[in-house]
Scaffold this motif. Structure first.
Motif, PDB file in Angstrom:
ATOM      1  N   TRP A   1      -0.057  18.301 -10.696  1.00 57.69           N
ATOM      2  CA  TRP A   1      -1.496  18.229 -10.495  1.00 57.69           C
ATOM      3  C   TRP A   1      -1.972  18.539  -9.077  1.00 57.69           C
ATOM      4  O   TRP A   1      -3.184  18.600  -8.850  1.00 57.69           O
TER       5      TRP A   1
ATOM      6  N   ILE B   1       2.052   1.870  -3.471  1.00 56.06           N
ATOM      7  CA  ILE B   1       1.002   2.437  -4.329  1.00 56.06           C
ATOM      8  C   ILE B   1       0.861   3.941  -4.054  1.00 56.06           C
ATOM      9  O   ILE B   1       0.790   4.753  -4.984  1.00 56.06           O
TER      10      ILE B   1
ATOM     11  N   ALA C   1     -10.878   0.735  -8.723  1.00 59.31           N
ATOM     12  CA  ALA C   1      -9.508   1.245  -8.603  1.00 59.31           C
ATOM     13  C   ALA C   1      -9.499   2.773  -8.620  1.00 59.31           C
ATOM     14  O   ALA C   1      -8.788   3.406  -7.830  1.00 59.31           O
ATOM     15  N   ASP C   2     -10.303   3.380  -9.496  1.00 58.01           N
ATOM     16  CA  ASP C   2     -10.379   4.846  -9.569  1.00 58.01           C
ATOM     17  C   ASP C   2     -10.822   5.429  -8.227  1.00 58.01           C
ATOM     18  O   ASP C   2     -10.220   6.389  -7.739  1.00 58.01           O
TER      19      ASP C   2
ATOM     20  N   PHE D   1       3.183  10.328  -9.520  1.00 55.65           N
ATOM     21  CA  PHE D   1       2.412  10.534 -10.758  1.00 55.65           C
ATOM     22  C   PHE D   1       1.791  11.932 -10.751  1.00 55.65           C
ATOM     23  O   PHE D   1       1.901  12.689 -11.710  1.00 55.65           O
TER      24      PHE D   1
ATOM     25  N   LEU E   1       0.838  -1.200   0.000  1.00 56.21           N
ATOM     26  CA  LEU E   1       0.000   0.000   0.000  1.00 56.21           C
ATOM     27  C   LEU E   1       0.879   1.258   0.000  1.00 56.21           C
ATOM     28  O   LEU E   1       0.618   2.203  -0.747  1.00 56.21           O
TER      29      LEU E   1
ATOM     30  N   PHE F   1     -10.693   4.113  -5.266  1.00 59.50           N
ATOM     31  CA  PHE F   1      -9.651   3.850  -4.263  1.00 59.50           C
ATOM     32  C   PHE F   1      -8.483   4.833  -4.412  1.00 59.50           C
ATOM     33  O   PHE F   1      -7.993   5.382  -3.421  1.00 59.50           O
ATOM     34  N   ILE F   2      -8.049   5.089  -5.636  1.00 56.40           N
ATOM     35  CA  ILE F   2      -6.933   6.008  -5.860  1.00 56.40           C
ATOM     36  C   ILE F   2      -7.292   7.424  -5.398  1.00 56.40           C
ATOM     37  O   ILE F   2      -6.500   8.105  -4.744  1.00 56.40           O
ATOM     38  N   PHE F   3      -8.515   7.886  -5.689  1.00 60.24           N
ATOM     39  CA  PHE F   3      -8.919   9.222  -5.220  1.00 60.24           C
ATOM     40  C   PHE F   3      -9.051   9.265  -3.695  1.00 60.24           C
ATOM     41  O   PHE F   3      -8.764  10.285  -3.073  1.00 60.24           O
ATOM     42  N   ILE F   4      -9.489   8.154  -3.081  1.00 63.64           N
ATOM     43  CA  ILE F   4      -9.524   8.060  -1.617  1.00 63.64           C
ATOM     44  C   ILE F   4      -8.101   8.255  -1.077  1.00 63.64           C
ATOM     45  O   ILE F   4      -7.877   9.015  -0.123  1.00 63.64           O
TER      46      ILE F   4
ATOM     47  N   LYS G   1       3.713   5.750  -5.620  1.00 63.75           N
ATOM     48  CA  LYS G   1       3.564   5.853  -7.083  1.00 63.75           C
ATOM     49  C   LYS G   1       2.535   6.916  -7.490  1.00 63.75           C
ATOM     50  O   LYS G   1       2.779   7.699  -8.409  1.00 63.75           O
ATOM     51  N   ILE G   2       1.384   6.939  -6.813  1.00 63.87           N
ATOM     52  CA  ILE G   2       0.345   7.884  -7.242  1.00 63.87           C
ATOM     53  C   ILE G   2       0.707   9.327  -6.895  1.00 63.87           C
ATOM     54  O   ILE G   2       0.321  10.253  -7.618  1.00 63.87           O
TER      55      ILE G   2
ATOM     56  N   LEU H   1      -7.048  11.876  -1.353  1.00 60.08           N
ATOM     57  CA  LEU H   1      -7.712  12.692  -0.320  1.00 60.08           C
ATOM     58  C   LEU H   1      -7.031  12.477   1.029  1.00 60.08           C
ATOM     59  O   LEU H   1      -6.778  13.429   1.768  1.00 60.08           O
TER      60      LEU H   1
ATOM     61  N   GLU I   1       4.695  14.727 -10.869  1.00 63.77           N
ATOM     62  CA  GLU I   1       5.341  14.826 -12.188  1.00 63.77           C
ATOM     63  C   GLU I   1       4.483  15.654 -13.147  1.00 63.77           C
ATOM     64  O   GLU I   1       4.987  16.292 -14.064  1.00 63.77           O
ATOM     65  N   ARG I   2       3.157  15.583 -12.942  1.00 64.79           N
ATOM     66  CA  ARG I   2       2.235  16.292 -13.844  1.00 64.79           C
ATOM     67  C   ARG I   2       1.776  17.633 -13.259  1.00 64.79           C
ATOM     68  O   ARG I   2       0.917  18.306 -13.819  1.00 64.79           O
TER      69      ARG I   2
END
Lengths: 116, 116, 116, 116
Positions: free
Chosen positions: A21, A8, A69-70, A15, A5, A72-75, A11-12, A78, A18-19
């Protein structure tokens, strides 16, 4: 925290950075994103009855996996901006739910705790 | 899979089974629950502007933590009934997102990949 | 436009302006409100199967009526700030749907138009 | 009830019945549809700040109009199957809101009535 975890999350956030965001990742917009993705997940079950919803073909399962997955990634995003320890909060919530829904009162019924 | 997450999954499935609740946990109802909780999370940000949404008091942060935990727990229940490996799907989605949103095209913009 | 609907719009905009609430009624927050209320509507059906969802008691019907009214009122507020003619847009959408879902292809199936 | 609204309801119920779709229009699935469309509406505002959300281009306004119409049409379908008089319920809710949010207490604040 657990290694897979942690990786992950590493990595996110890489990600996102790098952008460039993080400027968009205020908690209000992240909560909106979670709602938008929750709607996309739900769309896979629209117009189905319970039986059909339990016999999904591979194409549908594939879409469901992506939406899950989407969300979970936004969770995780946050939790990152608000410094929330997701697993610790999940454990707290299990304890709160045990208080609200004792086995004696809640067994076999889907009633909300306010109506038990 | 990670130990702490495995333990949480073990606890919530035991919780569900002690209360004889798996009868309610078809994927359609679980997807509905995720949408309902996503709306409750979003409600914490309603009527706020972005600045206010980034300066939340402790009471609000407490509610947000509970809603995030609720969404996460229902995600885990959905993954359990559909036999989805959540962390593996998250990793797959990161790779898909890297394809859709190259740093070159996506840096500094929130445009959807269909418009890059 | 119809008289009764015009009167409702007149009442809700007066209500909003007496309370100096237009400052909160940017379209993003109104769209959030619609999602939040949609989640509250959906909660009335959570854990039910289709049969139970079609035999609702008076208490539940009462809550559903309130949530439906809430969503509709926020739709009207959004149409007011964006100068959208709701009934005209509904009529346009009926025509668009007739193109996407010809009786020949769509009869008896709930498939999305992209899969007909 | 108003003539233009009556005509829209007549058209959409005819549309539904020509396609033999009432079988899918149980209230649970209609409530799901409303949530799904509410998420699609909200997606138009994702990642925007309040200022950007108030200066939308024509393409975006066009999408918003379609989603607003979609939500409204499903609201009308739900009212049809549950025999809800939408305009009457809207008027009742305005009265309930006037009780919860007196001008004296609610003016200039977005606080929920439970916190006034």
């Amino acid at each position: 925290m657990d290694e897979q975890l942690k990786e992950i999350i590493r990595k996110i956030t890489k990600f996102r950075d790098e952008r460039d965001w993080v400027q968009f990742h205020d908690p209000k917009n992240l909560a909106e994103a979670i709602s938008v993705e929750a709607g996309e997940l739900l769309e896979n079950f629209l117009w189905l009855n319970i039986e059909q919803a339990s016999k999904l073909d591979d194409k549908k399962i594939g879409k469901i996996k992506e939406e899950v997955a989407d969300i979970f990634i936004f969770i995780l995003y946050l939790c990152d901006v608000l410094k929330i320890d997701l697993l610790a909060e999940a454990e707290k919530k299990i304890a709160i739910n045990a208080e609200k829904y004792s086995v004696a009162k809640a067994k076999g019924t889907a009633k909300k705790y306010t109506e038990l």
